[in-house]
Design a protein around this motif. Structure first.
Motif, PDB file in Angstrom:
ATOM      1  N   TYR A   1      57.484  89.970 124.744  1.00 42.72           N
ATOM      2  CA  TYR A   1      58.396  88.910 124.372  1.00 42.72           C
ATOM      3  C   TYR A   1      57.655  87.649 123.968  1.00 42.72           C
ATOM      4  CZ  TYR A   1      62.319  91.636 126.014  1.00 42.72           C
ATOM      5  OH  TYR A   1      63.260  92.601 126.154  1.00 42.72           O
ATOM      6  N   GLU A   2      58.245  86.915 123.010  1.00 47.74           N
ATOM      7  CA  GLU A   2      57.648  85.683 122.538  1.00 47.74           C
ATOM      8  C   GLU A   2      58.116  84.510 123.390  1.00 47.74           C
ATOM      9  OE1 GLU A   2      58.704  85.328 118.469  1.00 47.74           O
ATOM     10  OE2 GLU A   2      57.385  86.950 117.795  1.00 47.74           O
ATOM     11  N   ILE A   3      57.402  83.399 123.271  1.00 45.88           N
ATOM     12  CA  ILE A   3      57.764  82.181 123.979  1.00 45.88           C
ATOM     13  C   ILE A   3      59.093  81.651 123.445  1.00 45.88           C
ATOM     14  CG2 ILE A   3      57.101  79.770 124.353  1.00 45.88           C
ATOM     15  CD1 ILE A   3      54.199  80.663 124.310  1.00 45.88           C
ATOM     16  N   ILE A   4      59.957  81.224 124.332  1.00 43.36           N
ATOM     17  CA  ILE A   4      61.249  80.646 123.960  1.00 43.36           C
ATOM     18  C   ILE A   4      61.140  79.131 124.064  1.00 43.36           C
ATOM     19  CG2 ILE A   4      63.698  80.464 124.568  1.00 43.36           C
ATOM     20  CD1 ILE A   4      63.571  83.288 125.642  1.00 43.36           C
TER      21      ILE A   4
ATOM     22  N   GLY B   1      68.976  84.353 123.922  1.00 42.06           N
ATOM     23  CA  GLY B   1      69.548  84.968 125.113  1.00 42.06           C
ATOM     24  C   GLY B   1      69.372  84.177 126.386  1.00 42.06           C
ATOM     25  N   LEU B   2      68.616  83.091 126.348  1.00 39.89           N
ATOM     26  CA  LEU B   2      68.399  82.253 127.530  1.00 39.89           C
ATOM     27  C   LEU B   2      69.327  81.045 127.473  1.00 39.89           C
ATOM     28  CD1 LEU B   2      66.806  81.483 130.091  1.00 39.89           C
ATOM     29  CD2 LEU B   2      65.158  80.311 128.595  1.00 39.89           C
ATOM     30  N   VAL B   3      70.206  80.945 128.474  1.00 45.73           N
ATOM     31  CA  VAL B   3      71.147  79.831 128.562  1.00 45.73           C
ATOM     32  C   VAL B   3      70.573  78.773 129.497  1.00 45.73           C
ATOM     33  CG1 VAL B   3      73.493  79.119 129.184  1.00 45.73           C
ATOM     34  CG2 VAL B   3      73.097  81.381 128.186  1.00 45.73           C
ATOM     35  N   CYS B   4      70.637  77.523 129.079  1.00 48.10           N
ATOM     36  CA  CYS B   4      70.135  76.415 129.902  1.00 48.10           C
ATOM     37  C   CYS B   4      71.173  75.302 129.941  1.00 48.10           C
ATOM     38  CB  CYS B   4      68.817  75.884 129.350  1.00 48.10           C
ATOM     39  SG  CYS B   4      68.186  74.436 130.253  1.00 48.10           S
ATOM     40  N   VAL B   5      71.558  74.895 131.142  1.00 41.15           N
ATOM     41  CA  VAL B   5      72.474  73.774 131.325  1.00 41.15           C
ATOM     42  C   VAL B   5      71.705  72.645 132.005  1.00 41.15           C
ATOM     43  CG1 VAL B   5      74.608  72.963 132.383  1.00 41.15           C
ATOM     44  CG2 VAL B   5      74.461  75.321 131.523  1.00 41.15           C
ATOM     45  N   MET B   6      71.575  71.525 131.309  1.00 38.32           N
ATOM     46  CA  MET B   6      70.883  70.372 131.872  1.00 38.32           C
ATOM     47  C   MET B   6      71.906  69.385 132.430  1.00 38.32           C
ATOM     48  SD  MET B   6      70.056  66.916 131.433  1.00 38.32           S
ATOM     49  CE  MET B   6      69.978  66.413 129.723  1.00 38.32           C
TER      50      MET B   6
ATOM     51  N   ALA C   1      69.640  74.443 134.955  1.00 37.74           N
ATOM     52  CA  ALA C   1      70.073  75.743 135.472  1.00 37.74           C
ATOM     53  C   ALA C   1      69.931  76.779 134.358  1.00 37.74           C
ATOM     54  CB  ALA C   1      71.517  75.670 135.954  1.00 37.74           C
ATOM     55  N   PHE C   2      69.190  77.846 134.636  1.00 35.73           N
ATOM     56  CA  PHE C   2      68.934  78.883 133.631  1.00 35.73           C
ATOM     57  C   PHE C   2      69.704  80.160 133.953  1.00 35.73           C
ATOM     58  CE2 PHE C   2      65.240  76.116 133.390  1.00 35.73           C
ATOM     59  CZ  PHE C   2      65.022  76.017 132.024  1.00 35.73           C
ATOM     60  N   ASP C   3      70.159  80.817 132.905  1.00 36.26           N
ATOM     61  CA  ASP C   3      70.856  82.102 133.056  1.00 36.26           C
ATOM     62  C   ASP C   3      70.427  83.015 131.913  1.00 36.26           C
ATOM     63  OD1 ASP C   3      73.219  83.758 134.251  1.00 36.26           O
ATOM     64  OD2 ASP C   3      73.583  83.727 132.090  1.00 36.26           O
ATOM     65  N   TRP C   4      70.086  84.267 132.223  1.00 34.10           N
ATOM     66  CA  TRP C   4      69.635  85.214 131.202  1.00 34.10           C
ATOM     67  C   TRP C   4      70.259  86.591 131.438  1.00 34.10           C
ATOM     68  CZ3 TRP C   4      66.727  82.814 134.887  1.00 34.10           C
ATOM     69  CH2 TRP C   4      66.166  83.599 135.884  1.00 34.10           C
ATOM     70  N   GLU C   5      71.540  86.593 131.722  1.00 38.10           N
ATOM     71  CA  GLU C   5      72.249  87.837 132.027  1.00 38.10           C
ATOM     72  C   GLU C   5      72.070  88.884 130.931  1.00 38.10           C
ATOM     73  OE1 GLU C   5      74.173  90.402 134.385  1.00 38.10           O
ATOM     74  OE2 GLU C   5      73.711  88.321 134.933  1.00 38.10           O
ATOM     75  N   LYS C   6      72.127  88.474 129.672  1.00 42.20           N
ATOM     76  CA  LYS C   6      72.016  89.417 128.565  1.00 42.20           C
ATOM     77  C   LYS C   6      70.603  89.980 128.419  1.00 42.20           C
ATOM     78  CE  LYS C   6      75.773  87.460 125.813  1.00 42.20           C
ATOM     79  NZ  LYS C   6      76.160  86.868 124.516  1.00 42.20           N
ATOM     80  N   LEU C   7      69.623  89.317 129.021  1.00 41.00           N
ATOM     81  CA  LEU C   7      68.244  89.784 128.903  1.00 41.00           C
ATOM     82  C   LEU C   7      67.818  90.680 130.057  1.00 41.00           C
ATOM     83  CD1 LEU C   7      66.488  86.480 127.730  1.00 41.00           C
ATOM     84  CD2 LEU C   7      67.270  88.386 126.326  1.00 41.00           C
TER      85      LEU C   7
ATOM     86  N   VAL D   1      63.976  91.577 131.882  1.00 39.93           N
ATOM     87  CA  VAL D   1      63.543  90.200 132.113  1.00 39.93           C
ATOM     88  C   VAL D   1      64.027  89.756 133.485  1.00 39.93           C
ATOM     89  CG1 VAL D   1      63.722  87.804 131.357  1.00 39.93           C
ATOM     90  CG2 VAL D   1      63.536  89.637 129.659  1.00 39.93           C
ATOM     91  N   ILE D   2      63.101  89.367 134.359  1.00 42.17           N
ATOM     92  CA  ILE D   2      63.465  88.956 135.720  1.00 42.17           C
ATOM     93  C   ILE D   2      63.210  87.466 135.959  1.00 42.17           C
ATOM     94  CG2 ILE D   2      63.088  91.233 136.719  1.00 42.17           C
ATOM     95  CD1 ILE D   2      60.358  90.199 137.721  1.00 42.17           C
ATOM     96  N   GLY D   3      62.635  86.762 134.996  1.00 48.96           N
ATOM     97  CA  GLY D   3      62.375  85.348 135.187  1.00 48.96           C
ATOM     98  C   GLY D   3      61.597  84.762 134.025  1.00 48.96           C
TER      99      GLY D   3
END
Length: 303
Positions: free
Chosen positions: A3-6, A30-35, A48-54, A59-61
């Motif tokens: 995977y590449e850097i997001i 695919g990485l959701v971030c709420v600031m 807060a990060f969420d990556w349910e689709k990944l 992807v674990i972190g």
């Protein structure tokens, strides 16, 4: 690492709230971030990060950094896993601010449990590969059957064939795990994210069965653009995919798009010849269509 850097850069956000409120929500690859942020003498920010689709892609972190631009510039390290998907920061220097801005750069962390299971010692495994300091227990015959590279490596004609542990250089544990898992009994299937690395590795380690698995995916499930698919098919000898791409080259507009793409210059002369043949067919069909229309427009003589 496959995977590449997001990366993501936020716009400037403003709040005068002394309590945390959501100011910025983004979805990047695919990485959701709420600031969230709180203003005041001592500002406070959280992400807060969420990556349910990944998660389906193992992807674990994520690891990397958040660079805060406002209220003032500083770097916040990121090291998040499924159990702790939030990063927080309380500013140490008092500052009366209402403006917040940030950017982040993170790299996905992949679960290697499926790989770990593959490479455990067992009665079926009779050789050891050393990759990045990690010992991988493998079966000589199985790898030799799927790969001319390993067939030669394990033969008595090479010094590695007589070694207790065979070093494999310039490849990571995750990469060799990805490659081998495509052919092992508990197989993982290619997707658009893993295809480029799988093709590169399969070509290096001479594993045609992996290329066939990738070709099946690209023939049926991909969203990669046709110009890139044309290059992949030509570069890695995927004949069915190349035939499909040339068949779908059915207009001058598509031919021009291919010609203008950066991948066109990397195509072999043989592939370019097939493309030229198809373009000549398109030109012939266009000319016939114009001629037919002209004939239909000519008035018939009256008798």
């Amino acid at each position: 690492m496959v995977y590449e850097i997001i990366t993501y850069k936020s716009a400037e956000k403003t709040t005068n709230s002394l309590e945390l409120i959501a100011l910025d929500t983004s979805t990047t690859n695919g990485l959701v971030c709420v600031m969230k942020a709180a203003a005041g003498p001592i500002p406070y920010m959280s992400w807060a990060f969420d990556w349910e689709k990944l998660k389906a892609d193992r992807v674990i972190g994520f690891t990397g950094e958040i660079i805060v631009k406002k209220p003032y510039e500083l770097t916040v390290p990121v090291d998040i896993i499924t159990e702790k998907p939030e990063v927080t920061h309380i500013f140490q220097e008092p500052t009366d601010t209402e403006k917040f801005q940030f950017e982040f750069s993170v790299l996905p962390i992949l679960c290697t449990e499926i790989y770990d299971e593959m490479f455990l010692p067992s009665e079926k495994n009779d050789a050891i590969l050393e990759v990045g300091g990690v010992k991988l227990n493998v079966n000589r015959t199985f790898l030799s059957y799927h790969s001319d590279y390993f067939s030669a490596l394990f033969s008595s004609n090479f010094k590695e064939g007589k070694m207790d542990e065979v070093p494999i250089k310039d490849v990571s544990y995750e990469e060799i795990g990805l490659l081998f898992s495509t052919i092992y009994p508990k197989a993982t299937f290619p997707n658009d994210k893993t295809v480029p690395k799988l093709l590169e590795l399969a070509d290096r380690f001479m594993m045609p069965s992996v290329i066939h698995h990738v070709e099946y995916h690209l023939l049926n499930n991909t969203k990669i653009n046709n110009e890139k698919l044309m290059w992949m098919a030509d570069r890695y000898g995927m004949k069915l995919l190349l035939e499909k791409m040339i068949k779908e080259l059915d207009s001058m507009a598509k031919a021009k798009m291919l010609k203008d793409s950066p991948d066109y210059g990397e195509l072999s002369d043989q592939a370019k010849g097939k493309i030229l043949d198809k373009v000549m067919v398109i030109i012939d069909l266009v000319q016939r269509g114009v001629q037919q229309n002209v004939q239909q427009d000519v008035p018939r003589p009256r008798y």
